[in-house]
Design a protein around this motif. Structure first.
Motif, PDB file in Angstrom:
ATOM      1  N   ALA A  53       0.821  -1.211   0.000  1.00 30.78           N
ATOM      2  CA  ALA A  53       0.000   0.000   0.000  1.00 30.78           C
ATOM      3  C   ALA A  53       0.855   1.259   0.000  1.00 30.78           C
ATOM      4  O   ALA A  53       0.544   2.236  -0.702  1.00 30.78           O
ATOM      5  CB  ALA A  53      -0.930  -0.004   1.211  1.00 30.78           C
ATOM      6  N   LEU A  54       1.939   1.252   0.759  1.00 30.91           N
ATOM      7  CA  LEU A  54       2.779   2.458   0.800  1.00 30.91           C
ATOM      8  C   LEU A  54       3.421   2.724  -0.556  1.00 30.91           C
ATOM      9  O   LEU A  54       3.638   3.893  -0.921  1.00 30.91           O
ATOM     10  CB  LEU A  54       3.829   2.362   1.907  1.00 30.91           C
ATOM     11  N   TYR A  55       3.722   1.670  -1.299  1.00 28.13           N
ATOM     12  CA  TYR A  55       4.296   1.874  -2.626  1.00 28.13           C
ATOM     13  C   TYR A  55       3.294   2.572  -3.538  1.00 28.13           C
ATOM     14  O   TYR A  55       3.626   3.532  -4.249  1.00 28.13           O
ATOM     15  CB  TYR A  55       4.761   0.556  -3.243  1.00 28.13           C
ATOM     16  N   ALA A  56       2.053   2.098  -3.500  1.00 27.19           N
ATOM     17  CA  ALA A  56       1.013   2.704  -4.338  1.00 27.19           C
ATOM     18  C   ALA A  56       0.736   4.143  -3.925  1.00 27.19           C
ATOM     19  O   ALA A  56       0.604   5.040  -4.776  1.00 27.19           O
ATOM     20  CB  ALA A  56      -0.267   1.871  -4.251  1.00 27.19           C
ATOM     21  N   ILE A  57       0.674   4.390  -2.619  1.00 28.23           N
ATOM     22  CA  ILE A  57       0.440   5.750  -2.122  1.00 28.23           C
ATOM     23  C   ILE A  57       1.582   6.672  -2.531  1.00 28.23           C
ATOM     24  O   ILE A  57       1.365   7.813  -2.949  1.00 28.23           O
ATOM     25  CB  ILE A  57       0.270   5.730  -0.589  1.00 28.23           C
ATOM     26  N   SER A  58       2.811   6.179  -2.435  1.00 28.99           N
ATOM     27  CA  SER A  58       3.973   6.984  -2.819  1.00 28.99           C
ATOM     28  C   SER A  58       3.882   7.412  -4.280  1.00 28.99           C
ATOM     29  O   SER A  58       4.145   8.576  -4.624  1.00 28.99           O
ATOM     30  CB  SER A  58       5.263   6.193  -2.592  1.00 28.99           C
ATOM     31  N   PHE A 101       9.855   8.643 -13.041  1.00 32.82           N
ATOM     32  CA  PHE A 101       9.761   7.249 -12.592  1.00 32.82           C
ATOM     33  C   PHE A 101      10.913   6.902 -11.655  1.00 32.82           C
ATOM     34  O   PHE A 101      10.722   6.265 -10.619  1.00 32.82           O
ATOM     35  CB  PHE A 101       9.754   6.306 -13.791  1.00 32.82           C
ATOM     36  N   PHE A 102      12.120   7.333 -12.005  1.00 26.90           N
ATOM     37  CA  PHE A 102      13.281   7.035 -11.171  1.00 26.90           C
ATOM     38  C   PHE A 102      13.165   7.719  -9.814  1.00 26.90           C
ATOM     39  O   PHE A 102      13.525   7.149  -8.781  1.00 26.90           O
ATOM     40  CB  PHE A 102      14.557   7.493 -11.880  1.00 26.90           C
ATOM     41  N   GLN A 103      12.646   8.933  -9.799  1.00 28.11           N
ATOM     42  CA  GLN A 103      12.513   9.653  -8.534  1.00 28.11           C
ATOM     43  C   GLN A 103      11.412   9.074  -7.646  1.00 28.11           C
ATOM     44  O   GLN A 103      11.550   9.016  -6.419  1.00 28.11           O
ATOM     45  CB  GLN A 103      12.220  11.135  -8.805  1.00 28.11           C
ATOM     46  N   VAL A 104      10.333   8.606  -8.247  1.00 28.82           N
ATOM     47  CA  VAL A 104       9.205   8.142  -7.444  1.00 28.82           C
ATOM     48  C   VAL A 104       9.532   6.847  -6.699  1.00 28.82           C
ATOM     49  O   VAL A 104       9.053   6.623  -5.584  1.00 28.82           O
ATOM     50  CB  VAL A 104       7.932   7.966  -8.316  1.00 28.82           C
ATOM     51  N   VAL A 105      10.379   6.009  -7.268  1.00 24.20           N
ATOM     52  CA  VAL A 105      10.726   4.774  -6.559  1.00 24.20           C
ATOM     53  C   VAL A 105      11.658   5.066  -5.380  1.00 24.20           C
ATOM     54  O   VAL A 105      11.711   4.303  -4.409  1.00 24.20           O
ATOM     55  CB  VAL A 105      11.343   3.728  -7.516  1.00 24.20           C
ATOM     56  N   PHE A 106      12.388   6.174  -5.429  1.00 22.61           N
ATOM     57  CA  PHE A 106      13.188   6.600  -4.287  1.00 22.61           C
ATOM     58  C   PHE A 106      12.293   7.043  -3.127  1.00 22.61           C
ATOM     59  O   PHE A 106      12.594   6.785  -1.960  1.00 22.61           O
ATOM     60  CB  PHE A 106      14.116   7.752  -4.691  1.00 22.61           C
ATOM     61  N   VAL A 107      11.204   7.730  -3.466  1.00 23.29           N
ATOM     62  CA  VAL A 107      10.251   8.150  -2.431  1.00 23.29           C
ATOM     63  C   VAL A 107       9.702   6.928  -1.707  1.00 23.29           C
ATOM     64  O   VAL A 107       9.610   6.901  -0.470  1.00 23.29           O
ATOM     65  CB  VAL A 107       9.081   8.942  -3.058  1.00 23.29           C
ATOM     66  N   ALA A 108       9.331   5.916  -2.454  1.00 25.15           N
ATOM     67  CA  ALA A 108       8.791   4.695  -1.853  1.00 25.15           C
ATOM     68  C   ALA A 108       9.823   4.018  -0.961  1.00 25.15           C
ATOM     69  O   ALA A 108       9.487   3.464   0.087  1.00 25.15           O
ATOM     70  CB  ALA A 108       8.332   3.739  -2.954  1.00 25.15           C
TER      71      ALA A 108
END
Length: 410
Positions: A53-58, A101-108
């Motif tokens: 869930a946190l991945y999707a929210i991120s 895309f690269f930045q959003v996976v860092f947030v997660a």
């Protein structure tokens, strides 16, 4: 001819960037497996739910507002092409949507760090509510002062002070640990973790094979985490840089694991697998701030220092009765700070003063804002499950199902 060469370089750099982003996304599976292995079986479903869930929210929150805060640019409504919205100066070499895309996976990744530290006693929906604020505002703000290049509250620019964090020892890992620490302090320890006379009671994880698998997945994903931060690969210079980063990332992990295993053997008289796993992760965190300038031997030694430090940090936090079931605060916070402080050893473009100011800025912002958000959630909806729910396991109370229904709940 020149245009054809540019198009080929653009395509190769974009493809490399996307593959590295996919590797970092795979780290979400690593965190899920590591945490699932280090909690008790009665809390497994809930922690897996938190991780997916946190991945999707991120992803949603960074699209809605996080990327705009951190870099500027209308990601949510723009059709992003090579001539479209971008927040990175280097975007001429790859597709701007690849940058997002690269930045959003860092947030997660930053948010995943919080998950393990508050495991086994936090309400699921309180955690997810915090994830909305963390990924949509808290992280993007400190990211705008570091990778975004903006002045901190309009006062000073960290880059001008000599601050450098190549792939995020502080910006990602220490930030996640700061948010986790704030939550743990308000949440309190698990029941039975600490005795009345100050003794620390071990609460073993349910599945060490899963924890080991999670560590290997994280180790693999880290090549995308650090390697992708080179931002290009379609030239001799950038390709060589990528190779050095991969080599040093691997060397640091190896050094961290061996050092932590040796220290655990000296302190406990046994080869402690959990300390070894955290040692590998500590080595990876330690090298993340600067994997491009050390030699392979230096990277191994830096990782080893992280591996030694994480063992003593985990023991110290237990003495302070700060209950972190997976050691996330030690691995990502304490060793994240170490990684920042090691940068000037090999990188002349940074300074110890700049690194310290940057670390204080990141930790102070994330810790204080997280403490406020956790405090509001605690007052409004509560953040901790009841004592009875904690005893029975949060799988049933929060998710209504068990991960291992054929097992007897203990």
């Amino acid at each position: 001819m020149e245009n054809e060469i540019f198009q080929l370089q653009y395509a190769l750099d974009t493809f490399y960037f996307l593959i590295c982003g996919a590797l970092v996304m795979w780290m979400a599976a690593g965190f899920a497996m590591l945490e699932a292995g280090l909690v008790r079986s009665k809390n497994t479903t809930e922690i897996l739910t938190k991780n997916v869930a946190l991945y999707a929210i991120s992803c949603i929150m960074y699209m809605v507002c996080g990327y705009a805060i951190m870099y500027g640019g209308d990601i949510m409504l723009a059709t992003i092409t090579g001539d479209g919205v971008t927040g990175a100066e280097e975007a001429a070499t790859y597709a701007p949507s690849a940058d997002f895309f690269f930045q959003v996976v860092f947030v997660a990744t930053a948010m995943s760090i919080v998950s393990g530290a508050v495991a086994e006693r936090m309400k699921l929906w309180a955690f997810l509510a915090f994830a909305v604020v963390m990924t949509g505002f808290i992280y993007p703000m400190e990211g705008s002062w570091t990778w975004g290049g903006n002045a901190v509250f309009g006062m000073y620019t960290l880059g001008d002070l000599g601050f450098s964090d190549f792939a995020g020892s502080g910006i990602v890992h220490m930030a996640g640990a700061a948010a986790a620490l704030a939550g743990v302090l308000l949440l309190g320890a698990r029941k039975g973790k600490y005795g009345p006379n100050g003794q620390v009671n071990a609460i073993p994880g349910a599945n060490l094979p899963l924890a080991t698998l999670g560590t290997f997945i994280l180790w693999m994903g880290w090549f995308g985490f650090n390697g992708g931060s080179v931002l290009a690969t379609a030239s001799v210079e950038s390709a060589n840089s990528v190779a050095v980063v991969f080599m040093n990332t691997n060397a640091a992990a190896a050094g961290g694991l061996v050092a932590a295993l040796a220290v655990a053997r000296i302190l406990f008289g046994k080869a402690d697998l959990t300390m070894a796993l955290n040692g590998a992760l500590a080595g990876l965190v330690a090298i993340t701030a600067e994997p491009s300038t050390p030699t392979a031997l230096q990277a191994t030694l830096f990782g080893a220092v992280g591996g030694v430090l994480v063992v003593f940090s985990i023991l110290t936090l237990d003495k302070l009765k700060i209950d972190d079931p997976v050691g996330a605060i030690s691995v990502h916070g304490v060793v994240g700070l170490l990684g920042l402080l090691l940068v000037p050893v090999t990188n002349d473009g940074s300074s110890f003063s700049g690194q310290i100011i940057g670390a204080l800025t990141i930790f102070g912002w994330v810790f204080i804002t997280s403490l406020i958000v956790w405090g509001v959630l605690k007052a409004v909806i509560g953040i901790r499950v009841s004592e009875e729910e904690e005893y029975e396991g949060v799988d049933l109370s929060e998710c209504g199902m068990e991960a291992y229904p054929e097992f007897t709940t203990k």
